[in-house]
Design a protein around this motif. Structure first.
Motif: not given
Length: 127
Positions: A110, A113, A115
């Protein structure tokens, strides 16, 4: 404000030359109003993505400790916003992995952030 941008589509080997009309609203947000030059629907989608939020795979290297190689090539599993590449490189520069490393191993899950995972692109054995 309306402008025209010209660039090549990179979704297939045809590399169509796209002419894209872009309109920016009062906040500077870009909206594609017309795409010409694409020979397939992917070209239109690429042009819209490229103008609004360009996405790229990030490929670089990470330091390996105790390995038969000093660096392991890595890449993001899927594209991330090009605007995040500098921040991603600052994060990646600090990473260290221990050998052995196998191709496909997740080096950073990730990333920022997004993904999207950062994965090894090569095997590195122990020293």
């Amino acid at each position: 404000m309306t402008s025209t941008e010209t660039f090549h589509c990179t979704t297939c080997p045809s590399e169509c030359l796209l002419t894209v009309c872009v309109e920016r609203d009062g906040d500077g947000v870009a909206h594609v109003t017309n795409v010409q030059g694409n020979r397939c629907p992917r070209g239109k989608r690429f042009a819209e993505q490229e103008v609004v939020c360009p996405m790229r795979i990030l490929a670089t290297t990470v330091v390996v400790e105790g390995g038969d190689e000093h660096l392991v090539p890595v890449r993001t599993c899927s594209p991330i916003p090009r605007a995040l590449h500098k921040d991603a490189m600052e994060t990646i520069r600090e990473l260290r992995v221990s050998a052995p490393v196998r191709m496909g191993d997740v080096i950073a899950a990730n990333l920022l952030d997004t993904g999207v995972d950062l994965v090894a692109s090569m095997d590195v054995g122990p020293a």
